[in-house]
Design an enzyme around this catalytic site. Structure first.
Site, PDB file in Angstrom:
ATOM      1  N   VAL A  11       5.587   5.573  11.691  1.00  0.00           N
ATOM      2  CA  VAL A  11       6.677   5.181  10.793  1.00  0.00           C
ATOM      3  C   VAL A  11       7.906   6.056  11.039  1.00  0.00           C
ATOM      4  O   VAL A  11       9.044   5.557  11.068  1.00  0.00           O
ATOM      5  CB  VAL A  11       6.229   5.254   9.315  1.00  0.00           C
ATOM      6  CG1 VAL A  11       7.394   4.934   8.383  1.00  0.00           C
ATOM      7  CG2 VAL A  11       5.077   4.300   9.060  1.00  0.00           C
ATOM      8  N   LYS A 101       1.783   6.933  -0.482  1.00  0.00           N
ATOM      9  CA  LYS A 101       1.194   6.324  -1.689  1.00  0.00           C
ATOM     10  C   LYS A 101       0.162   7.229  -2.357  1.00  0.00           C
ATOM     11  O   LYS A 101       0.078   7.297  -3.573  1.00  0.00           O
ATOM     12  CB  LYS A 101       0.560   4.982  -1.369  1.00  0.00           C
ATOM     13  CG  LYS A 101      -0.437   5.025  -0.224  1.00  0.00           C
ATOM     14  CD  LYS A 101      -0.246   3.828   0.690  1.00  0.00           C
ATOM     15  CE  LYS A 101      -0.781   4.168   2.061  1.00  0.00           C
ATOM     16  NZ  LYS A 101      -0.120   3.504   3.128  1.00  0.00           N
ATOM     17  N   LYS A 201      -2.227   1.944  -4.249  1.00  0.00           N
ATOM     18  CA  LYS A 201      -1.028   1.099  -4.347  1.00  0.00           C
ATOM     19  C   LYS A 201      -0.941   0.375  -5.694  1.00  0.00           C
ATOM     20  O   LYS A 201       0.126   0.321  -6.305  1.00  0.00           O
ATOM     21  CB  LYS A 201      -0.998   0.104  -3.189  1.00  0.00           C
ATOM     22  CG  LYS A 201      -0.781   0.786  -1.824  1.00  0.00           C
ATOM     23  CD  LYS A 201      -1.067  -0.180  -0.688  1.00  0.00           C
ATOM     24  CE  LYS A 201      -0.775   0.421   0.684  1.00  0.00           C
ATOM     25  NZ  LYS A 201      -1.332  -0.426   1.767  1.00  0.00           N
ATOM     26  N   GLY A 298       2.867  -1.260   9.556  1.00  0.00           N
ATOM     27  CA  GLY A 298       3.451  -1.363  10.884  1.00  0.00           C
ATOM     28  C   GLY A 298       4.720  -0.559  10.964  1.00  0.00           C
ATOM     29  O   GLY A 298       5.415  -0.338   9.977  1.00  0.00           O
TER      30      GLY A 298
END
Lengths: 395, 395
Positions: A11, A101, A201, A298
């Site tokens: 990321v 998260k 989440k 992704g």
């Protein structure tokens, strides 16, 4: 605005790529962002062209100690070092953007109280649903609504595995091994397939939706490891997909939150969410049902959400306190004993007690499948006793 | 913040309802909103309990002339009086919130240039997709992306009619008459069923996505009036739904925008959007495909979006200029002659020329249905000449 990025994994590199390649576009949109530091222990990576490698450093302290840096972007993940870095950045009056998260789900009180005290921006849009806009729309666009419920597919690995099993007639282990080889699943996939990532989440979404602090450890969490191809086939023949559904709803003052493999009717949009895609359905009292869909993970999709947060901070967003939920009020969660619903039970022997409360019974090889009427989960588990079984919620 | 609401039709009453009933909640979220005036010629309506009727007035000039009013909420619709009111409000330095798609689609230059000059907030989230968050997510959450394309179902009346035809085996006229009786369709439904309303909405979305000014009159616009039940049945048997799809994409410097009845593959999420629901798919170069779904119209859903804009203005949003698109650059639109695609053609006689370019041909009663390979729309229309036909795009 001068930023420091900490963590140049997948990321992090995606964020660099967007900031470098789109710098002119973002500037035209009012966000003048300078990467002052990019920090990682490993500098032997493929960086975007035009990336200024002189910004590379190995010690994050440099970023924290530089008063020139307005905003840090924490992308190392995990909840030890990341927490230390974030708290220190906040203490120094820096805005924090993160995709972490686990950190937000597990330590909201410590982090939020510090951020509120220091009056900095703390944004974490990328922590749920990857590239899908969900936290900002929930807080800002649906601000008029009392949120009645949230229901979603928020773990791409699980959804990929279930989709592959279904489309290619494969068993769970086969697909999991293949996904691990291809890098779609982590080397240790338990976090995903046991539902823990989805629990983190939905913990964040529920806390924001109901403006209370949810204890992530109390969320009813079941993974997809026991699902067989025969379950998927039977479900399909009856008009259902099987999805790992994270759900939260509020009833009077108590909140029920669960992560459960679920039979979802084919007519439900969620049943058509395939592969690594995620989707979150939010129901508000005025707006009714809304749904947000996109890539839940992704490099570039997640980076898209991180960069949106960076831009928001750069534009001196005034929504500062709206991304905190109430850390003074602990949510009262429905315990596992109080959950009830219709269940799909696969088990190796017959149970006369289950027969009585089932509207459909099937047999596949040596196993029996009961479609129960609404029953308390506790009662169901009592009936099943020590026998090995697989439970799927029916939506 | 003191506001004046102009127009107390369905949406206006919905906005009143939310502001009155949720005033405490909104205040807790930082938005202290006082309805100073509610303006409509007709005061003989059912108002929410607790609504202060002393705020009712008939002359909108009172609102414009009161320097105490920060923000006007224009909900009268249409593009004559509404435009006059909005321009005057801007001139007096007031923020403007509107749900008026026709106005924004047809007069962006005049309105935006005035609002930019006077440095006020002008928000119109409710103009597209009713309660669905779409404009703010597109501009804010997807800010990192270059938008490649938008595709959506953005007229609830058309989608309701097509869904009803399909589910209840009814012909177009029957459903339309029924919808008009029930109030789901306007007394003069041509605006909806001819695709004009959808053209206004895709005009706004495309202008924002590509940051250019789109001439709404140049959008290829086809409605659903020629669709027969037999088209829906045939499409269904081949794995398609029929939807009125509004689409916009950019290729090099030219933009193609269309509103066309379209065969949508059943595996496509859009094909499962039923009834009055809307959905917009946005594809960005980093985020990939995202989709936003919800109620595209209706009192409370649309009011939910209007109130979100009011709150945004109340929180002194700094995104001011982000809700304008570039009024200095006119979009170059692909003309009807340049459109091409696969088409479903229903026509009353055989065409040997069509046979050659079709991959499937069906006959229903006296009519022939050609599924063409990709062909220029102009060429197709040349072949069909003066014969009466019905065209549906195949997605």
């Amino acid at each position: 605005m001068k930023i420091g990025i900490i963590g140049l994994g997948t990321v992090g590199l995606g964020v660099l790529e967007i900031l470098v390649n789109e710098s002119k576009n973002l500037k035209a949109k009012g966000a003048d962002i300078e990467i002052k530091y990019a920090c990682d222990l490993d500098h032997d990576k493929v960086f975007p062209n035009n990336f200024d490698k002189t910004t590379l450093i190995k010690n994050y302290e440099t970023i924290l100690n530089d008063p020139d840096v307005d905003t840090i972007v924490e992308l190392i993940g995990g909840d030890n070092l990341a927490k230390k870095i974030i708290l220190e950045a906040i203490d120094k009056g820096k805005n924090v953007i993160t995709a972490n998260k686990a950190l937000i789900a597990k330590h909201p009180k410590e982090i939020f109280s510090r951020a509120i005290e220091k009056d900095v921006n703390l944004f974490y849009e990328a922590s749920v649903g990857g590239g899908i806009p969900i936290i900002a729309p929930l807080l800002e666009n649906l601000v008029a609504n009392n949120i009645l419920g949230i229901r979603g597919i928020i773990n791409g690995t699980c959804n990929y595995i279930l989709s592959e099993m279904s489309h290619n007639d494969l068993e769970f282990d086969t697909v999991l091994n293949d996904a691990m080889e291809k890098g779609y699943a982590e080397a240790d996939p338990s976090f995903d397939i046991e539902g823990i990532d989805a629990a983190h989440k939905i913990c964040i979404l529920a806390s924001l939706a109901f403006n209370k602090t949810v204890d992530v450890k109390k969320i009813l969490t079941n993974g997809i490891t026991k699902i067989k191809l025969s379950d998927l086939k039977l479900a399909e023949s009856l008009g259902y997909s099987i999805k790992l559904i994270a759900a939260a709803s509020q009833n009077n003052n108590s909140i029920s939150i669960s992560v459960e493999p679920t039979l979802v009717n084919k007519k439900d949009l969620l049943s058509n969410v395939e592969g690594v895609f995620n989707a979150v359905e939010v129901e508000g009292d005025y707006v009714g049902k809304t749904l947000f869909y996109g890539r839940g993970a992704g490099k570039e999709a997640t980076a898209s959400a991180v960069v949106a947060d960076i831009v928001k901070a750069a534009l001196k967003c005034t929504y500062k306190d709206r991304h905190y939920f109430n850390i003074e009020e602990d949510a009262i969660l429905l315990g596992e004993n109080e959950f009830s619903g219709k269940y799909y039970v696969r088990v190796g022997k017959t149970f006369p007690e289950l027969e009585k409360i089932s509207y459909q019974i099937e047999q596949i090889a040596e196993e029996y499948i009961y479609f129960t009427n609404t029953i308390k989960l506790k009662e169901l588990k009592n009936i099943l006793g020590n026998e090995e079984y697989s439970l799927l919620r029916i939506n």
